[in-house]
Design an enzyme around this catalytic site. Structure first.
Site, short mmCIF file in Angstrom:
data_model
loop_
_atom_site.label_atom_id
_atom_site.label_comp_id
_atom_site.label_asym_id
_atom_site.label_seq_id
_atom_site.Cartn_x
_atom_site.Cartn_y
_atom_site.Cartn_z
N MET B 125 4.10 -0.73 -1.71
CA MET B 125 3.50 -1.42 -0.56
C MET B 125 1.98 -1.61 -0.71
SD MET B 125 4.66 -2.49 2.41
CE MET B 125 6.11 -1.60 2.94
N LYS B 126 1.34 -0.51 -0.98
CA LYS B 126 -0.12 -0.47 -1.01
C LYS B 126 -0.72 -1.27 -2.17
CE LYS B 126 -4.09 1.80 -0.33
NZ LYS B 126 -4.80 1.56 0.89
N GLY B 127 0.02 -1.31 -3.29
CA GLY B 127 -0.49 -2.04 -4.44
C GLY B 127 -1.65 -1.34 -5.12
#
Lengths: 524, 246
Positions: B125-127
């Site tokens: 999600m955060k990358g």
């Protein structure tokens, strides 16, 4: 040390109490269980060693032949075999390696087992005592040359003899601590390989013979450098208690040993890990081996700014678990790391704040501070600059154990010159900024003070939530490292056993007795 | 022909910096040996600007050399997997318009490799570095299986969830362990007649598009890659395959 962040002592106390509550629930489980690895470690400490012609270690041969007896404790069978055959430990090990099945030997009366236990435990205690006193003697003999922080570097060639060359060179350049990193995936082996090894991937097998070879080399270089060079290995994975046993016998000085790392990062079952960490920490505590906990890893999977409080929360938990295993604060090398994105404006202030926060909250503990890894790229020049900033924080905030960053992190396991350059950088910074913190104080509304207060607040909140749902559930819901692990999942659950009525383990009894741990849970 | 040489401060000077260790003790003879060594590498001039002992048996050198060797830039063959990446929004719009369903991507760091940093940077999600990971893409179902995943397990999972693409991350490259592991992955797929079913992408600091193609992957990405690069490649490749079928 004068405390400069003016953190609320009340909140720190609250966090400690919450951690005690949380680990207490787990300890009830631990006290009524054993694991196949705990049993094998106990056998090793009584003398079981060696391997058969296929490389299966003697402790594994014994455990395999007595699979269904783990809940009663396996030491009894080994001691019985000694009593009944009249062989000494070495001879018995050879017989077992040749095929003697000790599960088939008639059980003698408990008295002769007890007599053998007493003999072997006395030998063990003598060996551990000699190791502890040798180390203490050398530490005080060379005390004037001791640096702070201690410089910690890694060797990882895969070949123990090549590791020796690299380790000796590093020590002569200024390293105080040598860690022999393990080969990839050793943590998932349910046995400890036997003998000296010359092949590995990304590291070298942890074996008792390899420990011995490196210990000898470092003892030699210690005499030459007039500094006691500490040896580290990895007391984690499915054989955590066995590695502790081997390290205690071969006088390792530090062990990577975390109460939750295996669950989160190696997908080892949580019941197994919690039970194993307790036993391994008792061994480490007895042998006065400093543990290094693995909180730095959280920040490689989660964001270092947003999730700083998970590191502090885990430090409180690791501290509490270690205390329950009879460990003194002086042996608790709680981990943390310098892992923020280097592009963040004023990121250095936050790193400084958090490192000092750890120092002030855990003031007797030999804190282990880890270098940047996540944002290291192939740009070795930028990486070298980042490591300089890390060295600054480490020295200025009084960290105890400093694992040096390598400019070639993210490229390859360190070359000899990479390590030398890292040590040179650290020695330069350590010397050049000596006395820095004594010269400064922080404004009341400074970023540095506010950041630490905020992380502590978030930690108390987090520990309150963990207490509410329990640690098992907290791990299941991904509260640590953003990793979710179900209680029944992961590797090694089949090796966990409830202690039966009449569970017998003289090694456990010895350790608890020596460490002043009340033997609360005698079976069900 | 376009010959190019390293640039120090004058075009065509061929100036290069080097640092290395030799297994000899420090001293004038060691320095001389280092100089000859650099010359033997093809440097017509060589300056040993720094030498210091690493131990009694090893010496470290910093050297500068100049070389006449060059590369004809026009003759170099290489193409990136993606020329220009679409943004996350563009990728989503592209999927909606062309496939009219969510696409499924499964990824893992395979073999003994225990490093999740690469696969996490692309998938979570955060990358990484303010570039969201594939889990964040509304039109992508992304499953990150983590590290130390056996090739067999990754393939099994890809079949189970009917993945459109498989991402393999490899960080550890000591003794070419990544090459063996990646080759084994392709062989397993071929043995199961599954090679054509998925789009195969490999990533890691020592990976590039050329190496990936040689091993049998559809694309390879090195360091500095973000989720949108990988996503762009996958959706374009899917579109290309879809068009071929029509």
């Amino acid at each position: 040390m004068e405390k400069k962040l003016k953190l609320s002592e009340k909140k720190i106390e609250k966090a400690r109490t919450l951690a005690e509550n949380i680990t207490g629930k787990i300890q009830n489980y631990i006290d009524s269980h054993t694991t196949v690895a705990v049993e094998r470690a106990s056998l090793r400490l009584l003398g079981a060693d060696g391997a058969d012609k296929n490389g299966v270690p003697v402790p594994n041969i014994i455990a395999d032949s007595l699979k269904d007896k783990c809940g009663f404790g396996l030491c009894k069978y080994y001691l019985n075999a000694l009593a009944k055959t009249g062989l000494d430990v070495k001879e018995l090990n050879e017989k077992i390696a040749e095929g003697l099945d000790i599960s088939k030997i008639d059980m003698a009366d408990l008295k002769s087992v007890e007599i053998k236990a007493k003999e072997e435990i006395e030998k063990l205690d003598k060996r551990l005592e000699e190791n502890v006193s040798y180390r203490n003697k050398k530490l005080s003999e060379f005390a004037e040359n001791e640096k702070k922080p201690w410089i910690y570097v890694i060797v990882a060639t895969g070949n123990i003899y090549e590791d020796v060359k690299q380790a000796k060179a590093a020590a002569s350049q200024g390293a105080d601590i040598i860690a022999v990193i393990r080969t990839t995936a050793q943590s998932l082996l349910d046995y400890v390989p036997y003998g000296a090894t010359t092949e590995g991937f990304g590291g070298t097998y942890a074996t008792q013979e390899n420990f011995k070879i490196m210990r000898k080399a470092l003892d030699e270089v210690s005499e030459k450098e007039k500094r006691y060079i500490r040896l580290v290995n990895y007391c984690s994975g499915l054989c955590m208690p066995e590695i502790a046993a081997m390290g205690a016998m071969e006088r390792l000085d530090m062990m990577l040993n975390d109460s939750m790392y295996g669950i989160l990062f190696r997908d080892i079952n949580m019941y197994r890990t919690f039970t194993d960490q307790f036993f391994s920490r008792m061994i480490n505590a007895r042998a006065e081996i400093i543990i290094n906990t693995g909180e730095d890893n959280y920040l490689t999977t989660s964001d270092a700014v947003e999730k700083a409080h998970t590191v502090l929360a885990s430090q409180f938990l690791n501290e509490s678990f270690a205390k329950r295993a009879g460990m003194k604060e002086e042996l608790m090398g709680l981990g943390h790391a310098f892992e923020m994105n280097p592009e963040i404006k004023s990121g250095f202030l936050m790193e400084f704040s958090q490192a000092l926060m750890a120092r002030e909250i855990f003031d007797k503990h030999p804190l282990k501070y880890m270098p940047p890894t996540k944002f290291m790229t192939g740009d070795i020049f930028k990486g070298y600059a980042m490591n300089t900033m890390f060295n600054f924080v480490s020295k200025a905030t009084g960290q105890t154990i400093e694992l040096l960053g390598m400019l070639t992190e993210a490229i390859h396991t360190p070359y000899m010159q990479d390590r030398a350059l890292a040590i040179k950088n650290a020695l330069y910074v350590h010397n050049n900024i000596d006395g820095f913190l004594e010269e400064i104080e922080f404004k009341k509304d400074s970023t540095i003070r506010k950041r630490a207060a905020q992380v502590l607040d978030e930690t108390v909140q987090m520990l309150s939530s963990v207490k509410k749902i329990g640690l098992f559930k907290a791990i299941e819901s991904g509260m640590f490292a953003d990793v979710k692990r179900p209680p029944e999942g992961g590797k090694g659950l089949e090796g966990v056993f409830e202690k039966e009525n009449g569970y017998y383990n003289p090694v456990e009894k010895y350790l608890k007795n020596k460490l002043g741990i009340a033997d609360t849970a005698e079976a069900k | 022909m376009k010959p190019i040489k390293a640039y120090g401060d004058t075009l065509g000077d061929g100036a290069i910096q080097l640092s290395f260790t030799l297994p000899v003790s420090f001293g004038g003879k060691a320095k001389e040996a280092a100089k000859i060594y650099v010359q033997k590498m093809g440097f017509k001039s060589a300056d040993i600007v720094h030498a210091e002992p690493l131990s009694e048996e090893f010496t470290f050198f910093v050297a500068y050399g100049k070389t006449d060797n060059y590369v004809d830039y026009d003759s170099v063959e290489y193409s990136e997997a993606v020329d220009k990446a679409m943004s996350m929004d563009e990728v989503n719009a592209f999927i909606k318009q062309n496939f009219k369903r969510k696409i499924v991507i499964v990824g893992a760091c395979t073999g003994f490799d225990a490093h999740t940093v690469g696969i996490d940077a692309i998938m979570n999600m955060k990358g990484y570095n303010h570039h969201f990971g594939l889990e964040r893409y509304p039109m992508i179902e992304a499953l990150n299986m983590g590290s130390q995943v056996p090739n067999e397990k990754l393939i099994e999972q890809a079949v189970k969830i009917n993945a459109d693409a498989i991402l393999v991350s490899q960080i550890v490259t000591q003794k070419d362990t990544h090459i063996k592991n990646l080759t084994n992955f392709i062989e397993l797929l071929e043995a199961e007649k599954l090679r054509k079913r998925f789009i195969l992408v490999v990533g890691g600091p020592r990976i590039n598009n050329k190496l990936a193609a040689e091993i049998g992957f559809d694309a390879g990405f090195g360091s500095g890659t973000y989720a949108e690069d990988v996503a762009t490649f996958i959706v374009k490749k899917m579109y290309e395959r879809l068009s071929e079928k029509k």
